[in-house]
Design a protein around this motif. Structure first.
Motif, PDB file in Angstrom:
ATOM      1  N   MET A   9     -85.535  69.650 -47.870  1.00 39.49           N
ATOM      2  CA  MET A   9     -86.124  70.931 -48.269  1.00 39.49           C
ATOM      3  C   MET A   9     -86.306  71.007 -49.782  1.00 39.49           C
ATOM      4  N   VAL A  10     -87.463  71.514 -50.184  1.00 36.53           N
ATOM      5  CA  VAL A  10     -87.753  71.751 -51.604  1.00 36.53           C
ATOM      6  C   VAL A  10     -88.251  73.188 -51.757  1.00 36.53           C
ATOM      7  N   TYR A  42     -89.977  60.019 -45.421  1.00 38.79           N
ATOM      8  CA  TYR A  42     -89.259  61.294 -45.406  1.00 38.79           C
ATOM      9  C   TYR A  42     -90.242  62.410 -45.715  1.00 38.79           C
ATOM     10  N   LEU A  43     -89.897  63.604 -45.243  1.00 39.17           N
ATOM     11  CA  LEU A  43     -90.800  64.740 -45.360  1.00 39.17           C
ATOM     12  C   LEU A  43     -90.211  65.768 -46.322  1.00 39.17           C
ATOM     13  N   LEU A  44     -91.029  66.255 -47.247  1.00 36.14           N
ATOM     14  CA  LEU A  44     -90.612  67.291 -48.203  1.00 36.14           C
ATOM     15  C   LEU A  44     -91.341  68.588 -47.872  1.00 36.14           C
ATOM     16  N   CYS A  45     -90.599  69.671 -47.650  1.00 40.81           N
ATOM     17  CA  CYS A  45     -91.247  70.961 -47.381  1.00 40.81           C
ATOM     18  C   CYS A  45     -90.254  72.096 -47.632  1.00 40.81           C
ATOM     19  N   SER A  46     -90.754  73.326 -47.588  1.00 42.40           N
ATOM     20  CA  SER A  46     -89.902  74.506 -47.779  1.00 42.40           C
ATOM     21  C   SER A  46     -89.115  74.783 -46.490  1.00 42.40           C
ATOM     22  N   ARG A  47     -88.090  75.637 -46.602  1.00 43.61           N
ATOM     23  CA  ARG A  47     -87.305  76.029 -45.425  1.00 43.61           C
ATOM     24  C   ARG A  47     -88.206  76.667 -44.359  1.00 43.61           C
ATOM     25  N   ASP A  60     -81.156  68.998 -42.803  1.00 44.67           N
ATOM     26  CA  ASP A  60     -79.957  69.163 -43.656  1.00 44.67           C
ATOM     27  C   ASP A  60     -79.531  67.830 -44.266  1.00 44.67           C
ATOM     28  N   VAL A  61     -80.524  67.033 -44.633  1.00 41.60           N
ATOM     29  CA  VAL A  61     -80.254  65.700 -45.194  1.00 41.60           C
ATOM     30  C   VAL A  61     -80.024  65.824 -46.702  1.00 41.60           C
ATOM     31  N   GLN A  62     -78.956  65.186 -47.184  1.00 39.34           N
ATOM     32  CA  GLN A  62     -78.667  65.165 -48.622  1.00 39.34           C
ATOM     33  C   GLN A  62     -79.289  63.917 -49.251  1.00 39.34           C
TER      34      GLN A  62
END
Length: 471
Positions: A347-348, A252-257, A326-328
């Motif tokens: 998103m973080v 999974y990928l973590l990034c800003s909007r 938009d994954v929870q």
């Protein structure tokens, strides 16, 4: 499929070899490794055909991730075998100056290797190289799910190895469960954490040591300063390699909007360049291994919102390279290892939030951080824990035999590759050889005790370069 030799006879035959020490000499080990090398060279096309049947693997992927890696491991072991086997001298204290102190590497004995289906050559033969190099006898249990490759490993590989020290055993979960009831001297398992617990529990009954190479959800943090297209190229290549069925793939990928908005068109561009307008007709995209795994992945496509891809074909076991947004965190796609061509983006708000997100989950097998700043990459490295780590790329750390490969916590126990494989399958025996004479010197430690004797003994037992004493 070749006739399965009853376990009792097979295990008895291998245990007899262990008890005679026939597999221990360097020359015997060398001959086995040379046999393995010949197997890979002679049967390259056969192996590529089997991988294509099982996983629709392209020859390129088979060569890069299966055959060449296995061959490189064999060649490395052959080149360094005598050096790895040599007794390792250690530093001594004053009390042992006249002694010989060393670590002697000896085989465990009878080893069980249980292999998975996703890289059925690499993840079967690379551990086997280590086990044979270390002088063990081996029972190999290939995965029944990758049927065509299992057939080659069962019918062809034994012709290249000495039957007194090697055997292939077939079967599914039930047979594996029965096999685990037997006593082995070491078990090496690659697979899911769920089955890893079963293996470890079975091994505990015999106090058998284990290496568990498990999976997990590998995070990939993308910092705001990244070039979106370069990042997308690299993430897409490693996520969709082998149709995403890779234990070290970015999960999974973590990034800003803002970064997500820049990454989505870049990911779409990379996927189209790699696999064309219709990836289903691309010769370079693999297929899902089985109907059961396909159904599970199809369920995950309902999580979040499909931003790229999302198409599937059950007849072809095809799932398009897919990106979910938009994954929870509570959704199924974030609760289990995906093991397919699906990439969720979470998103973080900041790097610290990304680190916190990673830290509150189980420790992954691999972790990736993308940034043009080495300080950012090193902050992610310092703030997290994982089996392996790679900055600004995918699983390239796996291609270096000089780096150990393995998990931590829920992603596994122990490691291998290169010399680490030899060490994993070797018992490191502590040895001290003392001369039989000089009793007057050594008699200082005998009763009756005195303060003077104690002072002398403590001084003599001090570790070189350390003020502490060993009592």
């Amino acid at each position: 499929m070749g006739r399965m030799v009853p376990w009792a006879d097979t295990l008895q035959r291998l245990r007899e070899t262990v008890s005679t020490g026939r597999a221990k000499p360097a020359e015997f080990r060398r001959v086995q490794l040379q046999g393995l090398e010949r197997f890979l060279n002679d049967n390259k096309q056969l192996l590529q055909e089997a991988l294509a049947e099982d996983l629709r693997k392209s020859d390129f992927e088979s060569e890069v991730s299966e055959i060449s890696i296995s061959l490189a491991e064999v060649k490395l072991a052959l080149k360094n075998l005598r050096a790895w086997m040599k007794d390792e001298k250690v530093s001594k204290n004053l009390a042992t100056q006249l002694d010989s102190a060393f670590i002697h590497k000896e085989p465990y004995g009878l080893v069980l290797i249980i292999a998975p289906w996703n890289y059925p050559i690499n993840l079967t033969l690379v551990p086997l190289v280590g086990a044979l190099a270390a002088g063990n006898c081996v029972v190999l249990k290939p995965s029944e799910i990758s049927r065509s490759t299992e057939k080659v490993l069962c019918e062809v590989l034994p012709r290249y190895l000495d039957p007194s020290c090697f055997a292939v055993v077939l079967g599914g979960p039930q047979e594996t469960g029965q096999l685990l009831e037997e006593k082995f001297d070491y078990i090496f398992f690659t697979g899911s954490p769920r089955v890893g617990k079963i293996v470890m529990s079975a091994a505990a009954k015999h106090l058998t040591p284990v290496t568990l190479e498990l999976g997990g959800k590998n995070p990939c943090y993308v910092h705001d300063d990244c070039d979106p297209q370069t990042t997308a190229n690299r993430v897409a290549f490693f996520r969709f390699f082998n149709a995403g069925q890779t234990c070290v793939a970015p999960d999974y990928l973590l990034c800003s909007r803002e970064m997500q908005e820049r990454l989505l068109p870049a990911l779409q561009s990379a996927i189209t360049r790699f696999f064309g307008a219709d990836p289903q007709v691309s010769p370079d995209l693999g297929r899902i291994i089985s109907d059961r795994h396909f159904q599970r992945l199809q369920g995950l496509l309902r999580c979040g919102r499909v931003a790229i891809g999302g198409q599937s074909d059950p007849q072809d076991r095809y799932i398009a390279p897919t990106v979910l947004v938009d994954v929870q965190e509570t959704e199924q796609v974030m609760q289990e290892e995906i093991f397919g061509p699906i990439l969720p983006i979470v998103m973080v708000g900041s790097m610290d939030e990304a680190i916190e997100f990673i830290r509150r989950r189980e420790k992954p097998l691999a972790l990736y951080a993308f940034s043009q700043s080495s300080q950012v990459v090193r902050r992610v490295l310092a703030g997290t824990s994982s089996g392996g780590f790679c900055g600004n790329d995918g699983f390239m750390h796996m291609t270096l035999a000089s780096l150990p490969f393995g998990g931590v916590g829920a992603s596994g126990i122990g490691h291998y590759h290169g010399k680490f494989s030899f060490d994993t399958f070797s018992h490191h025996r502590a040895c001290l050889l003392r001369p039989s004479g000089l009793e007057k010197v050594y008699g200082l430690r005998y009763p009756p005790y005195s303060p003077g004797k104690l002072r002398l003994l403590l001084t003599a037992m001090e570790t070189p370069g350390c003020s502490c004493t060993l009592l």
